[in-house]
Write a protein that holds these residues in place. Structure first.
Motif, PDB file in Angstrom:
ATOM      1  N   UNK A  60       0.813  -1.215   0.000  1.00 40.66           N
ATOM      2  CA  UNK A  60       0.000   0.000   0.000  1.00 40.66           C
ATOM      3  C   UNK A  60       0.851   1.272   0.000  1.00 40.66           C
ATOM      4  N   UNK A  61       1.946   1.369   0.793  1.00 37.98           N
ATOM      5  CA  UNK A  61       2.755   2.592   0.736  1.00 37.98           C
ATOM      6  C   UNK A  61       3.242   2.917  -0.676  1.00 37.98           C
ATOM      7  N   UNK A  62       3.692   1.890  -1.414  1.00 38.80           N
ATOM      8  CA  UNK A  62       4.155   2.116  -2.782  1.00 38.80           C
ATOM      9  C   UNK A  62       2.998   2.533  -3.687  1.00 38.80           C
ATOM     10  N   UNK A  63       1.840   1.882  -3.508  1.00 37.12           N
ATOM     11  CA  UNK A  63       0.674   2.248  -4.309  1.00 37.12           C
ATOM     12  C   UNK A  63       0.242   3.682  -4.017  1.00 37.12           C
ATOM     13  N   UNK A  64       0.298   4.075  -2.745  1.00 36.52           N
ATOM     14  CA  UNK A  64      -0.121   5.421  -2.364  1.00 36.52           C
ATOM     15  C   UNK A  64       0.742   6.473  -3.059  1.00 36.52           C
ATOM     16  N   UNK A  65       2.032   6.207  -3.169  1.00 37.97           N
ATOM     17  CA  UNK A  65       2.921   7.143  -3.872  1.00 37.97           C
ATOM     18  C   UNK A  65       2.535   7.245  -5.342  1.00 37.97           C
ATOM     19  N   UNK A  66       2.203   6.112  -5.961  1.00 35.07           N
ATOM     20  CA  UNK A  66       1.793   6.120  -7.362  1.00 35.07           C
ATOM     21  C   UNK A  66       0.477   6.864  -7.550  1.00 35.07           C
ATOM     22  N   UNK A  67      -0.463   6.641  -6.613  1.00 35.12           N
ATOM     23  CA  UNK A  67      -1.768   7.288  -6.716  1.00 35.12           C
ATOM     24  C   UNK A  67      -1.675   8.804  -6.637  1.00 35.12           C
ATOM     25  N   UNK A  68      -0.631   9.312  -5.978  1.00 35.82           N
ATOM     26  CA  UNK A  68      -0.490  10.763  -5.841  1.00 35.82           C
ATOM     27  C   UNK A  68      -0.426  11.458  -7.197  1.00 35.82           C
ATOM     28  N   UNK A  69      -0.014  10.721  -8.231  1.00 34.49           N
ATOM     29  CA  UNK A  69       0.170  11.324  -9.550  1.00 34.49           C
ATOM     30  C   UNK A  69      -0.927  10.913 -10.541  1.00 34.49           C
ATOM     31  N   UNK A  70      -1.972  10.245 -10.021  1.00 36.36           N
ATOM     32  CA  UNK A  70      -3.083   9.837 -10.872  1.00 36.36           C
ATOM     33  C   UNK A  70      -4.189  10.884 -10.859  1.00 36.36           C
ATOM     34  N   UNK A  71      -4.793  11.101 -12.014  1.00 42.34           N
ATOM     35  CA  UNK A  71      -5.904  12.044 -12.099  1.00 42.34           C
ATOM     36  C   UNK A  71      -7.113  11.527 -11.325  1.00 42.34           C
ATOM     37  N   UNK A  72      -7.398  10.221 -11.469  1.00 44.71           N
ATOM     38  CA  UNK A  72      -8.555   9.620 -10.798  1.00 44.71           C
ATOM     39  C   UNK A  72      -8.069   8.674  -9.700  1.00 44.71           C
ATOM     40  N   UNK A  73      -7.345   9.217  -8.752  1.00 41.75           N
ATOM     41  CA  UNK A  73      -6.742   8.406  -7.697  1.00 41.75           C
ATOM     42  C   UNK A  73      -7.788   7.922  -6.706  1.00 41.75           C
ATOM     43  N   UNK A  74      -7.697   6.651  -6.259  1.00 44.02           N
ATOM     44  CA  UNK A  74      -8.626   6.147  -5.243  1.00 44.02           C
ATOM     45  C   UNK A  74      -8.303   6.667  -3.845  1.00 44.02           C
ATOM     46  N   UNK A  75      -7.085   7.163  -3.640  1.00 39.86           N
ATOM     47  CA  UNK A  75      -6.679   7.692  -2.336  1.00 39.86           C
ATOM     48  C   UNK A  75      -6.059   9.061  -2.519  1.00 39.86           C
ATOM     49  N   UNK A  76      -6.541  10.020  -1.717  1.00 38.70           N
ATOM     50  CA  UNK A  76      -5.999  11.374  -1.737  1.00 38.70           C
ATOM     51  C   UNK A  76      -5.636  11.765  -0.311  1.00 38.70           C
ATOM     52  N   UNK A  77      -4.410  12.211  -0.102  1.00 37.49           N
ATOM     53  CA  UNK A  77      -3.976  12.682   1.212  1.00 37.49           C
ATOM     54  C   UNK A  77      -3.737  14.181   1.116  1.00 37.49           C
TER      55      UNK A  77
END
Length: 434
Positions: A60-77
């Motif tokens: 999950x930590x690695x996925x969270x870093x990838x999601x930070x750069x996605x337009x339609x990210x499932x997780x936003x911090x």
């Protein structure tokens, strides 16, 4: 005895119902003018024991870093500074190990499976109606990588005896014919035939009415200000309508519970994680979902609720912010539009958000506290609707001095103290004679 339940969401109302069935005099207090007007109002609508899994997982930590750069990210911090958020995130990261994931998912599935059985019994007893469907749920994978990653969840399902079906593209279309327009996007799926769906808001309102008919007193529009302590027990709850005394008190306030408990010296590791939903009217029933489809790519659930489609999901770590950014709506519309093209009218959709009470290990906090007559039923995260009936039964048994029907020893707040002691022992140096 007299029991005060603080909170009239699905957790508070089911708790009140079970406590009343156990023979207690029950009073429910909530600041809203009616039940289920906050987190329980427009959730994804799925009762999915098999999909009960902690967000804290290996990778999950690695996925969270990838999601930070996605337009339609499932997780936003959100980057705003917040000490409570940082502490909670640190605890969550500590649970992102294979060993912790196995323990946390196992107990979540145990409670969720029990809860589904309790819901079935409640429905048979009361005849309650809430747009329910008992046709399973389908997790749809858009890539072979997602199909392969499901192996760890399948292993837990097998260990817990949860029925499941691994499907190829054709199997997914057979289970959910409305996916035909999205066939080229589908690599496979995981179907859980024992799962259910239903409108949590309708359920909670109907059950509150049944509870009231059985003598439960609901006090709406009442602000809860503080709990008073005397002799190691809760003496009363102070409210905008005056002081209320009782023999026992149950805190079912979702993400607001830590604020009430902090002055008592009770540290409850629950943090609000914002979720979103849209609700669309169905315009083509043949293209609509039969039950619930989980779009694994966007972590979005698409559920049939009567003549509506509920699209819910996403996770935003932003404190108590309740704004409705158009970008989040766009993600939900993209998911349902790609999976069930032409099924619903997005232009007529209502847009909503709620604050899920999340624990860092994914498991809710149900049971006793260090104060003799204070009990908790909160921290269910995305699974409040799934776990409500079972959590309420466990809570009522505990308050009544009975043994729960399932192992509930690892559900109470004390598990965090045990975990801290274990980590401390592991960190202490060992003296070696020389």
């Amino acid at each position: 005895m007299k029991v005060v339940v603080l909170g009239a969401g699905v957790i508070g109302v089911t708790s009140a119902w079970e406590l009343a069935k156990a023979g207690h005099e029950v009073v429910v207090i909530d600041r809203q003018p009616a039940p289920a007007l906050e987190t329980s109002f427009a959730n994804a609508g799925e009762v999915s024991p098999g999909y009960s899994a902690p967000w804290a997982a290996p990778g999950i930590p690695a996925k969270a870093l990838k999601w930070m750069f996605m337009k339609h990210a499932p997780l936003i911090v959100q980057p705003r500074p917040d000490l409570a958020k940082l502490g909670w995130l640190a605890q969550m990261l500590g649970n992102c190990t294979s060993a912790a994931y196995k323990v946390n998912k196992g107990r979540m599935v145990r409670l969720a499976e029990y809860s589904r059985d309790c819901l079935i019994a409640l429905r048979a007893e009361t005849g309650i109606d809430y747009d329910q469907r008992m046709q399973g749920t389908l997790q749809v994978f858009r890539s072979q990588k997602q199909v392969d990653a499901a192996a760890k969840d399948i292993a837990v399902l097998q260990a817990d005896g949860v029925p499941f079906e691994v499907l190829d593209r054709a199997g997914c279309l057979a289970a959910e014919p409305g996916l035909a327009g999205a066939a080229e996007r589908i690599a496979g799926g995981l179907r859980l035939p024992g799962d259910e769906t239903g409108d949590c808001f309708k359920f909670t309102g109907a059950l509150a009415a049944l509870a009231e008919a059985q003598g439960v007193s609901f006090r709406y529009g009442v602000e809860i200000t503080r709990l008073t302590v005397s002799g190691g027990r809760i003496a009363s709850v102070e409210t905008s309508a005056g002081t209320v005394t009782a023999d026992a008190f149950v805190v079912a306030l979702g993400p607001h519970a830590p604020r009430l408990l902090a002055p008592l010296g009770i540290r409850l590791p629950v943090y609000p994680v914002k979720g979103y939903s849209i609700t669309l009217p169905i315009i083509d029933a043949d293209r609509a979902p039969v039950s619930t489809v989980m779009d694994e790519t966007y972590k979005v659930a698409i559920t049939r609720l009567g003549d509506r489609i509920r699209v819910g999901g996403l996770a935003e770590i932003a404190g108590f912010d309740l704004s409705l950014p158009p970008a989040r709506r766009a993600t939900l519309e993209k998911s349902v539009g790609e999976m069930f093209t032409g099924a619903g009218d997005a232009a007529q959709a209502t847009f909503w958000c709620g604050l899920r009470p999340m624990t860092p290990d994914g498991t809710p906090v149900v049971g006793r506290t260090e104060l003799a007559n204070l009990y908790l039923n909160t921290g269910h995260g995305t699974l409040g609707w799934t776990m409500a009936a079972g959590s309420a039964r466990v809570l009522a048994d505990t308050v009544s001095g009975r043994s729960a029907e399932i192992d509930a020893s690892d559900l109470a707040l004390a598990r965090y103290a045990r975990s801290a002691r274990a980590q401390g022992a592991a960190a202490r140096p060992v003296a070696v004679a020389g």
